[in-house]
Design a protein around this motif. Sequence first.
Motif, PDB file in Angstrom:
ATOM      1  N   HIS A 173       0.816  -1.215   0.000  1.00  0.00           N
ATOM      2  CA  HIS A 173       0.000   0.000   0.000  1.00  0.00           C
ATOM      3  C   HIS A 173       0.849   1.265   0.000  1.00  0.00           C
ATOM      4  N   GLY A 174       2.115   1.092  -0.271  1.00  0.00           N
ATOM      5  CA  GLY A 174       2.980   2.257  -0.426  1.00  0.00           C
ATOM      6  C   GLY A 174       3.379   2.916   0.884  1.00  0.00           C
ATOM      7  N   LEU A 175       3.293   2.190   1.998  1.00  0.00           N
ATOM      8  CA  LEU A 175       3.694   2.785   3.267  1.00  0.00           C
ATOM      9  C   LEU A 175       5.205   2.604   3.456  1.00  0.00           C
ATOM     10  N   LYS A 176       5.830   3.561   4.129  1.00  0.00           N
ATOM     11  CA  LYS A 176       7.272   3.494   4.341  1.00  0.00           C
ATOM     12  C   LYS A 176       7.562   3.292   5.820  1.00  0.00           C
ATOM     13  N   ARG A 177       8.677   2.625   6.093  1.00  0.00           N
ATOM     14  CA  ARG A 177       9.036   2.401   7.487  1.00  0.00           C
ATOM     15  C   ARG A 177       9.406   3.731   8.142  1.00  0.00           C
ATOM     16  N   ILE A 178       8.861   3.952   9.333  1.00  0.00           N
ATOM     17  CA  ILE A 178       9.071   5.214  10.044  1.00  0.00           C
ATOM     18  C   ILE A 178      10.330   5.114  10.903  1.00  0.00           C
ATOM     19  N   GLY A 179      11.074   6.214  10.918  1.00  0.00           N
ATOM     20  CA  GLY A 179      12.270   6.242  11.766  1.00  0.00           C
ATOM     21  C   GLY A 179      13.469   5.607  11.103  1.00  0.00           C
ATOM     22  N   ALA A 180      13.279   5.097   9.899  1.00  0.00           N
ATOM     23  CA  ALA A 180      14.415   4.491   9.213  1.00  0.00           C
ATOM     24  C   ALA A 180      15.381   5.585   8.785  1.00  0.00           C
ATOM     25  N   ARG A 181      16.664   5.272   8.905  1.00  0.00           N
ATOM     26  CA  ARG A 181      17.682   6.242   8.505  1.00  0.00           C
ATOM     27  C   ARG A 181      17.649   6.388   6.991  1.00  0.00           C
ATOM     28  N   PRO A 182      17.523   7.630   6.489  1.00  0.00           N
ATOM     29  CA  PRO A 182      17.468   7.781   5.033  1.00  0.00           C
ATOM     30  C   PRO A 182      18.831   7.468   4.413  1.00  0.00           C
ATOM     31  N   PRO A 183      18.851   7.117   3.130  1.00  0.00           N
ATOM     32  CA  PRO A 183      20.144   6.900   2.469  1.00  0.00           C
ATOM     33  C   PRO A 183      21.009   8.158   2.548  1.00  0.00           C
ATOM     34  N   PHE A 184      22.309   7.967   2.464  1.00  0.00           N
ATOM     35  CA  PHE A 184      23.251   9.043   2.765  1.00  0.00           C
ATOM     36  C   PHE A 184      22.970  10.337   1.991  1.00  0.00           C
ATOM     37  N   PHE A 185      22.822  10.226   0.672  1.00  0.00           N
ATOM     38  CA  PHE A 185      22.700  11.462  -0.102  1.00  0.00           C
ATOM     39  C   PHE A 185      21.331  12.113   0.085  1.00  0.00           C
ATOM     40  N   LYS A 186      20.326  11.294   0.357  1.00  0.00           N
ATOM     41  CA  LYS A 186      19.009  11.846   0.662  1.00  0.00           C
ATOM     42  C   LYS A 186      19.079  12.614   1.994  1.00  0.00           C
ATOM     43  N   TYR A 187      19.852  12.046   2.912  1.00  0.00           N
ATOM     44  CA  TYR A 187      20.040  12.688   4.216  1.00  0.00           C
ATOM     45  C   TYR A 187      20.673  14.065   4.047  1.00  0.00           C
ATOM     46  N   ILE A 188      21.737  14.094   3.235  1.00  0.00           N
ATOM     47  CA  ILE A 188      22.407  15.366   2.975  1.00  0.00           C
ATOM     48  C   ILE A 188      21.420  16.365   2.371  1.00  0.00           C
ATOM     49  N   ALA A 189      20.602  15.882   1.433  1.00  0.00           N
ATOM     50  CA  ALA A 189      19.625  16.760   0.786  1.00  0.00           C
ATOM     51  C   ALA A 189      18.622  17.290   1.803  1.00  0.00           C
ATOM     52  N   GLU A 190      18.198  16.427   2.739  1.00  0.00           N
ATOM     53  CA  GLU A 190      17.251  16.859   3.774  1.00  0.00           C
ATOM     54  C   GLU A 190      17.854  17.921   4.680  1.00  0.00           C
ATOM     55  N   VAL A 191      19.132  17.704   5.033  1.00  0.00           N
ATOM     56  CA  VAL A 191      19.823  18.696   5.869  1.00  0.00           C
ATOM     57  C   VAL A 191      19.871  20.031   5.128  1.00  0.00           C
ATOM     58  N   TRP A 192      20.201  19.959   3.861  1.00  0.00           N
ATOM     59  CA  TRP A 192      20.320  21.189   3.071  1.00  0.00           C
ATOM     60  C   TRP A 192      18.967  21.882   2.966  1.00  0.00           C
ATOM     61  N   GLN A 193      17.912  21.079   2.770  1.00  0.00           N
ATOM     62  CA  GLN A 193      16.585  21.642   2.605  1.00  0.00           C
ATOM     63  C   GLN A 193      16.147  22.394   3.871  1.00  0.00           C
ATOM     64  N   ARG A 194      16.574  21.921   5.025  1.00  0.00           N
ATOM     65  CA  ARG A 194      16.143  22.555   6.278  1.00  0.00           C
ATOM     66  C   ARG A 194      17.224  23.411   6.900  1.00  0.00           C
ATOM     67  N   ARG A 195      18.179  23.870   6.093  1.00  0.00           N
ATOM     68  CA  ARG A 195      19.278  24.671   6.632  1.00  0.00           C
ATOM     69  C   ARG A 195      18.763  25.924   7.322  1.00  0.00           C
ATOM     70  N   GLY A 196      17.600  26.428   6.857  1.00  0.00           N
ATOM     71  CA  GLY A 196      17.019  27.608   7.478  1.00  0.00           C
ATOM     72  C   GLY A 196      16.749  27.395   8.959  1.00  0.00           C
ATOM     73  N   PHE A 197      16.403  26.168   9.305  1.00  0.00           N
ATOM     74  CA  PHE A 197      16.158  25.831  10.710  1.00  0.00           C
ATOM     75  C   PHE A 197      17.451  25.949  11.513  1.00  0.00           C
ATOM     76  N   ALA A 198      18.546  25.399  10.976  1.00  0.00           N
ATOM     77  CA  ALA A 198      19.834  25.468  11.679  1.00  0.00           C
ATOM     78  C   ALA A 198      20.265  26.916  11.867  1.00  0.00           C
ATOM     79  N   TRP A 199      20.060  27.710  10.824  1.00  0.00           N
ATOM     80  CA  TRP A 199      20.449  29.120  10.868  1.00  0.00           C
ATOM     81  C   TRP A 199      19.641  29.854  11.946  1.00  0.00           C
ATOM     82  N   MET A 200      18.328  29.640  11.929  1.00  0.00           N
ATOM     83  CA  MET A 200      17.481  30.333  12.886  1.00  0.00           C
ATOM     84  C   MET A 200      17.751  29.862  14.315  1.00  0.00           C
TER      85      MET A 200
END
Lengths: 263, 282
Positions: free
Chosen positions: B10-37
């Motif tokens: 049904h297209g559900l994804k495991r919760i809390g799973a560590r994302p793959p490395f480059f996806k993780y980097i992308a997520e960090v970059w996407q939320r950089r505004g949070f780190a800055w603030m």
Amino acid sequence: MTDETAPSAPATEERQPVVVVDGVDIIYQVYASGKKANKYNGVSKKGSRGQLRQVHAVKNVSFTVYKGETVGIIGTNGSGKSSLLRAVAGLTQPANGAVYASARPVLLGVGAVLMPALSGEKNILLGGLAMGYSKKETEELAPAITEFAGLEEFIDLPMRTYSSGMSARLRFAIAASRSHDILIIDEALSVGDQQFRKRSEARMREMRDNAGTVFLVSHSMKSILDTCSRVIWLEKGVLTMDGDPREVCNAYNEYTGVKTIDD
Amino acid sequence: MTLAEFATTHGLKRIGARPPFFKYIAEVWQRRGFAWMLSNFTNQATHARTRLGGWWNILLPTIQAGTYGLIFGLILGSSRPHNFLPFLFTGVFLFSFMSGCFQSGAGSITGNSGLVKSLTFPRALLPLSTVIQQFINLWPQIALLLITILITQQSLTVSWLLFPVVILLMTSFSFGLALVAARLNAQLRDLGKLIPFVIRIAFYVSGVFFSVDKVLGKWPEVMAVFKFNPFYDFIELARGLLVNGYAPTTELWLLCIGWAVLLPIVGIVFFWKAEEVYGRDD
């Protein structure tokens, strides 16, 4: 009670599963602080580091939640409700089993103080950004959040000066500012006053009607009956009962020895 | 069909799973505004209950530099390194930035348990925000340093233009350091107790207030090993650019670039590996 196989979808309508909890065990490894207090001299001196104790908080729990359901979770204190929901939100890793969901669930808990030294306003911004909104979106939402929490007068004060009710209201308002696909509310409403409780229950129903899924932990049977379409009863980490709110609440009340369903 | 299969069909994804490395980097970059603030707000909150507020960002390093100048100036007497004040200030300010990143990075997970326990976001944002915070606080110190050097040396050289590059390399290295420290301290709190001693030892062996070449000059083989101390490398390179009488060697440049590339990569991989573990109640 736990069901190892998938429930067969009812023939009448295609129900869309949004959360699948599959055989979840949660085990905490905690250092017990020393020995039990000795009745003669208070605390015995032996082993100040204590021993590693395993606390099995949630035991092999499985269930499936479908789109648009509002699920109440009940159980006595320490029965594993919060642990289970923290696992659903991805904040605690289960020792065995796994949680699957269609979107990242957002948890709103009692203990969730963001940054006590910062003003309510800044906490709104931080909370919004951490949930993945853009700065612009969060800034646009901020006045509505403040208004919903009823904190216009105090929003520029540090959160450490808020009463527990006020900060719970703010946290609820932040989390509920947007419709989430899956929202988990962990007793956060029990500290709010009557007026706020009405407002937040209305908001939860609204979310559910927008096809969102809501989990609600509460000790108020009235809250549960007013908002939930399904109730799960956890006792000592074991899923004891799962089904129609009135039935489960009645069974629970019988178990705890409370005669009437009231607030 | 098991529940897990049911969920995935049904297209559900495991919760809390560590994302793959480059996806993780992308997520960090996407939320950089949070780190800055977060870093900005933490900075404000740090001084919110003092009368002088943000002025402490300038006052503290001034007092620190003044104290060290006085103490080491007196203790070292005639064995003071050449051009002592610029030499000392460069050492003290750069060292306090790097050790600050190390220390606050170590506390970034454990000290923000409120955030970690209530919200899901890539945890690498927390060490990142402490480095940003240190970086913001570095500027008044740099200004103070440059003014001191201008006054004492009365000259401005072309090599100053390369100083921002050193700052950039040093920040990159410090980010890696903060990531490593954050994971170590989150998983083994006992290490947190040792951090002050580690920093103290690093302070004394990184040539912050004495010339390493003078002391170790007699033992070239010790010096060869010592050259790999990153704190020493960055401080010595900055001195080479700013302070009269010191030269930035190619070897120092290479070492600094090496640290600035290597440590963030090691750090982010090391930190990401334990992403699922942070914020557990144990």
